[in-house]
Design a protein around this motif. Structure first.
Motif, PDB file in Angstrom:
ATOM      1  N   LEU A  56      -3.518 -15.524  -1.793  1.00 14.54           N
ATOM      2  CA  LEU A  56      -3.569 -16.819  -1.291  1.00 14.54           C
ATOM      3  C   LEU A  56      -4.924 -17.227  -1.006  1.00 14.54           C
ATOM      4  N   SER A  57      -5.308 -18.488  -1.215  1.00 12.17           N
ATOM      5  CA  SER A  57      -6.826 -18.906  -1.360  1.00 12.17           C
ATOM      6  C   SER A  57      -6.846 -18.988   0.151  1.00 12.17           C
ATOM      7  N   GLN A  58      -6.032 -19.354   1.012  1.00 14.29           N
ATOM      8  CA  GLN A  58      -6.336 -19.818   2.521  1.00 14.29           C
ATOM      9  C   GLN A  58      -6.729 -18.558   3.335  1.00 14.29           C
ATOM     10  N   VAL A  59      -6.474 -17.357   2.674  1.00 11.22           N
ATOM     11  CA  VAL A  59      -6.528 -15.948   3.529  1.00 11.22           C
ATOM     12  C   VAL A  59      -7.672 -15.238   3.161  1.00 11.22           C
ATOM     13  N   ARG A  60      -8.484 -14.472   3.991  1.00 15.41           N
ATOM     14  CA  ARG A  60      -9.300 -13.588   3.747  1.00 15.41           C
ATOM     15  C   ARG A  60      -8.832 -12.222   4.185  1.00 15.41           C
ATOM     16  N   VAL A  61      -8.517 -11.230   3.656  1.00 11.53           N
ATOM     17  CA  VAL A  61      -8.293  -9.850   4.329  1.00 11.53           C
ATOM     18  C   VAL A  61      -9.498  -9.135   4.625  1.00 11.53           C
ATOM     19  N   ILE A  62      -9.720  -8.753   5.982  1.00 13.32           N
ATOM     20  CA  ILE A  62     -11.048  -8.064   6.208  1.00 13.32           C
ATOM     21  C   ILE A  62     -10.941  -6.661   7.004  1.00 13.32           C
ATOM     22  N   ALA A  63      -9.726  -6.327   6.931  1.00  9.86           N
ATOM     23  CA  ALA A  63      -9.612  -4.946   7.424  1.00  9.86           C
ATOM     24  C   ALA A  63      -8.073  -4.577   6.992  1.00  9.86           C
ATOM     25  N   VAL A  64      -8.070  -3.264   7.048  1.00  9.22           N
ATOM     26  CA  VAL A  64      -6.601  -2.663   6.749  1.00  9.22           C
ATOM     27  C   VAL A  64      -6.616  -1.391   7.879  1.00  9.22           C
ATOM     28  N   CYS A  65      -5.481  -0.985   8.059  1.00 11.32           N
ATOM     29  CA  CYS A  65      -5.157   0.128   8.931  1.00 11.32           C
ATOM     30  C   CYS A  65      -3.838   0.981   8.683  1.00 11.32           C
ATOM     31  N   ASP A  66      -3.923   2.241   8.704  1.00 16.25           N
ATOM     32  CA  ASP A  66      -2.907   3.101   8.436  1.00 16.25           C
ATOM     33  C   ASP A  66      -3.203   4.517   8.917  1.00 16.25           C
ATOM     34  N   VAL A  67      -2.157   5.122   9.574  1.00 19.88           N
ATOM     35  CA  VAL A  67      -2.403   6.268   9.818  1.00 19.88           C
ATOM     36  C   VAL A  67      -2.466   7.473   8.862  1.00 19.88           C
ATOM     37  N   ASN A  68      -2.141   7.127   7.702  1.00 16.46           N
ATOM     38  CA  ASN A  68      -2.193   7.888   6.568  1.00 16.46           C
ATOM     39  C   ASN A  68      -3.355   7.461   5.567  1.00 16.46           C
ATOM     40  N   ARG A  69      -4.206   8.522   5.546  1.00 17.63           N
ATOM     41  CA  ARG A  69      -5.402   8.244   4.600  1.00 17.63           C
ATOM     42  C   ARG A  69      -4.950   7.817   3.116  1.00 17.63           C
ATOM     43  N   LEU A  70      -4.446   8.508   2.418  1.00 17.00           N
ATOM     44  CA  LEU A  70      -4.077   8.176   0.973  1.00 17.00           C
ATOM     45  C   LEU A  70      -3.069   9.385   0.568  1.00 17.00           C
ATOM     46  N   SER A  71      -2.170   9.032  -0.062  1.00 16.48           N
ATOM     47  CA  SER A  71      -1.232   9.915  -0.832  1.00 16.48           C
ATOM     48  C   SER A  71      -0.408   9.235  -1.948  1.00 16.48           C
ATOM     49  N   SER A  72       0.302   9.941  -2.867  1.00 18.73           N
ATOM     50  CA  SER A  72       0.860   9.326  -4.059  1.00 18.73           C
ATOM     51  C   SER A  72       2.339   9.700  -3.990  1.00 18.73           C
ATOM     52  N   ASP A  73       3.112   9.602  -2.926  1.00 19.55           N
ATOM     53  CA  ASP A  73       4.493  10.267  -2.601  1.00 19.55           C
ATOM     54  C   ASP A  73       5.301   8.867  -1.988  1.00 19.55           C
ATOM     55  N   TYR A  74       4.903   7.439  -2.389  1.00 23.60           N
ATOM     56  CA  TYR A  74       5.629   6.581  -1.535  1.00 23.60           C
ATOM     57  C   TYR A  74       6.854   6.066  -2.506  1.00 23.60           C
ATOM     58  N   LEU A  75       7.653   5.497  -1.851  1.00 22.71           N
ATOM     59  CA  LEU A  75       8.871   4.787  -2.459  1.00 22.71           C
ATOM     60  C   LEU A  75       8.475   3.666  -3.309  1.00 22.71           C
ATOM     61  N   GLU A  76       8.989   3.448  -4.531  1.00 21.08           N
ATOM     62  CA  GLU A  76       8.898   2.046  -4.983  1.00 21.08           C
ATOM     63  C   GLU A  76      10.052   1.489  -5.681  1.00 21.08           C
ATOM     64  N   TRP A  77      10.094   0.414  -5.984  1.00 21.90           N
ATOM     65  CA  TRP A  77      11.410  -0.474  -6.491  1.00 21.90           C
ATOM     66  C   TRP A  77      11.689  -0.038  -7.975  1.00 21.90           C
ATOM     67  N   GLY A  78      10.840   0.543  -8.766  1.00 16.79           N
ATOM     68  CA  GLY A  78      10.901   0.839 -10.233  1.00 16.79           C
ATOM     69  C   GLY A  78       9.739   1.795 -10.677  1.00 16.79           C
ATOM     70  N   PRO A  79       9.872   2.275 -11.863  1.00 16.17           N
ATOM     71  CA  PRO A  79       8.720   3.013 -12.305  1.00 16.17           C
ATOM     72  C   PRO A  79       7.493   2.264 -12.314  1.00 16.17           C
ATOM     73  N   ASN A  80       6.386   2.929 -11.763  1.00 17.39           N
ATOM     74  CA  ASN A  80       5.087   2.415 -11.877  1.00 17.39           C
ATOM     75  C   ASN A  80       4.891   0.984 -11.160  1.00 17.39           C
ATOM     76  N   GLU A  81       5.893   0.545 -10.217  1.00 14.42           N
ATOM     77  CA  GLU A  81       5.927  -0.587  -9.776  1.00 14.42           C
ATOM     78  C   GLU A  81       4.648  -1.128  -9.120  1.00 14.42           C
ATOM     79  N   LEU A  82       4.154  -0.184  -8.288  1.00 16.52           N
ATOM     80  CA  LEU A  82       3.169  -0.404  -7.287  1.00 16.52           C
ATOM     81  C   LEU A  82       1.926  -0.565  -8.178  1.00 16.52           C
ATOM     82  N   ARG A  83       1.763   0.523  -9.210  1.00 15.06           N
ATOM     83  CA  ARG A  83       0.569   0.380  -9.963  1.00 15.06           C
ATOM     84  C   ARG A  83       0.392  -0.575 -10.683  1.00 15.06           C
TER      85      ARG A  83
END
Length: 506
Positions: A56-83
């Motif tokens: 969205l051209s009206q938005v600039r994302v300047i920060a992110v926050c999560d208690v998890n640094r990084l992992s590859s075990d999340y739920l997705e809606w279909g094979p390779n959906e997030l990727r």
């Protein structure tokens, strides 16, 4: 047609909805015009919201926050959906090549943001800061306008209220709150701080919502006396009816488990709680009713002028000490108003469905994909899919009519450019985000703002209490008290918060 396919099948112009304009990616906003946003919670759904905001051209994302640094075990809606969605937005077919599964977390989100803006600028970008603790983010990001919250349910109110008190506008995931008191407090703080809010109830912007209102207002089925609404959501995406783990699993590297628990009582880590299975547990989620209910009830509330229910009772399959049951039926009574008679809404989940109308032809399904809604009127019924799409008017003689053309089931492609023309990563349509951005800049309130959604969520959370207590509850919304119901039910209106996460009523 499922809930995500609906978004690509109908245009807002079909019913003349008045929606704020959305600039395409080609019409770039000047940096000073952009809404600066931090994404708090960057799991799978948080990553989808992040991808939408980046486009969205009206938005600039300047920060992110999560208690998890990084992992590859999340739920997705279909094979390779997030990727594949990340690759589409970045224009990089190599992203995630070395990941072992669906990957998210604050490091992934930070890398995506910097890669996206770096590609736009034609040089490496390092402007997105990653945080583990949202309090540090709110304290340090002095140029921040708004936050997008995509955490587990038990964090929604704590973070939203802290953000509003820090002067930030808020976009948050459904359900709006985790207990009834939080609903009231979120509305109060939003009004006091004059911050713009929006819950991720994207169907509030869709033609189906207005279509249902118009059909019922026309008198096509007469006054509505009851509504049946059902979903198979929990049995399709996560398990419920689980025994409490008695052993602890090792805490995954990079996860701050104590911070993940936050206001919830401490318990040892176990993979039975996450990722995503947290929706099933009382301390973290609201079960199938709380998760999907706000989608379906938003349409009901707009069509039938609903406020909080006055009487609620529930029946369920076997109950568990800490986890929502496999299936439940929740019955809610609403007082008569100047525009409609008294009304009962019946909710079913976990594979339970309402009785099939006897006059419905045997060749017809009562819903779509195991979900649906039936409005019972004085002289007819209205049958729809779960969020109001594809309405069919059923006469007492069994004649079916579709007042509006059936939406096409062909999904438009997810595109990196022109988000208003293609699918979004999260399932929300572009107008849903645009009206929140407009509200943040001084425009009218977004349709799914906290004040509108609070009575809906209050009813849902009262239903969650009834599921847990198995007692009929009579609710006095004005007094914020049960006039019928045990002390256990009253205690659940505002459970205790673990130190230091109590929300002050300042």
């Amino acid at each position: 047609m499922n809930r995500r396919e609906l978004l690509y099948s109908v245009g807002a112009s079909a019913v003349g909805l008045s929606l704020p304009s959305l600039k395409s990616s080609a019409e770039r906003s000047a940096p000073s015009d952009k809404l600066t946003v931090a994404c708090i919670g960057t799991g799978s759904q948080g990553l989808r919201v992040l991808l939408d905001l980046l486009r969205l051209s009206q938005v600039r994302v300047i920060a992110v926050c999560d208690v998890n640094r990084l992992s590859s075990d999340y739920l997705e809606w279909g094979p390779n959906e997030l990727r594949e969605k990340v690759r589409t937005v970045l224009g990089d077919t190599s992203w995630g090549a070395n990941h072992s599964g669906p990957t998210a977390g604050r490091d992934a989100a930070q890398g995506i943001v910097n890669a996206f803006y770096g590609k736009q600028a034609g040089r490496p970008a390092t402007g997105c800061t990653a945080y583990e603790d949202f309090r540090e983010l709110l304290a340090k990001e002095k140029d921040l306008d708004a936050v997008a919250i995509s955490t587990p349910d038990h964090w929604h109110a704590v973070i939203a209220i802290a953000a509003m008190r820090a002067g930030k506008h808020v976009y948050s995931q459904k359900p709006m709150a985790h207990n009834v008191w939080e609903c009231r407090e979120m509305v109060r703080v939003a009004a006091r701080t004059r911050r713009a809010t929006q819950v991720s109830i994207f169907n509030s912007n869709l033609p189906a919502s207005q279509q249902i209102h118009d059909i019922l207002a026309s008198g096509a089925i007469g006054s509505v006396r009851s509504v049946d609404i059902w979903t198979k959501r929990a049995s399709k995406f996560w398990l419920q009816g689980l025994p409490t783990p008695i052993q602890a699993d090792p805490v995954p590297a990079g996860l701050n488990w104590d911070m993940w628990l936050g206001p919830a009582p401490f318990r040892p880590f176990n993979h039975a709680y996450m990722p995503f299975i947290w929706r099933a547990w009382y301390d973290f989620g609201c079960g199938a009713f709380g998760d999907m209910g706000e989608y379906g009830f938003d349409t009901l509330a707009r069509a039938l002028s609903l406020q909080a229910a006055t009487r609620i009772e529930a029946s369920t399959t076997d109950r568990f000490p800490d986890c929502y049951p496999v299936a439940s039926a929740v019955h809610m009574d609403f007082d008569a108003t100047s525009t409609r008679p008294a009304l009962r809404i019946n909710w079913f989940d976990g594979g339970i469905e309402p009785a099939r109308p006897s006059e419905l032809p045997v060749s017809e399904q009562i819903g779509e994909d195991g979900e649906g809604v039936i409005y019972h009127g004085e002289h007819g019924k209205l049958l729809t899919a779960f969020m109001g799409q594809n309405p069919r008017v059923l006469s007492p003689s069994g004649k079916l009519e579709m007042p509006f053309p059936k939406g096409a089931s062909v999904q438009e492609p997810f595109r990196s450019e022109a988000p208003e023309l293609g699918g979004t990563a999260s399932g929300a349509n572009a107008a849903h985000y645009a009206e929140w951005i407009d509200a943040c800049k001084g425009g009218p309130p977004a349709r799914a703002n906290y004040e509108f959604e609070a009575p809906i969520v209050e009813t849902l959370l009262l239903g969650c209490i009834a599921v847990r207590t198995h007692e009929p509850l009579v609710w006095d919304a004005e007094r914020f008290a049960f006039t019928q119901g045990a002390a256990k039910a009253t205690a659940l209106l505002k459970p205790a918060y673990r130190v230091p996460w109590e929300i002050s009523s300042k």
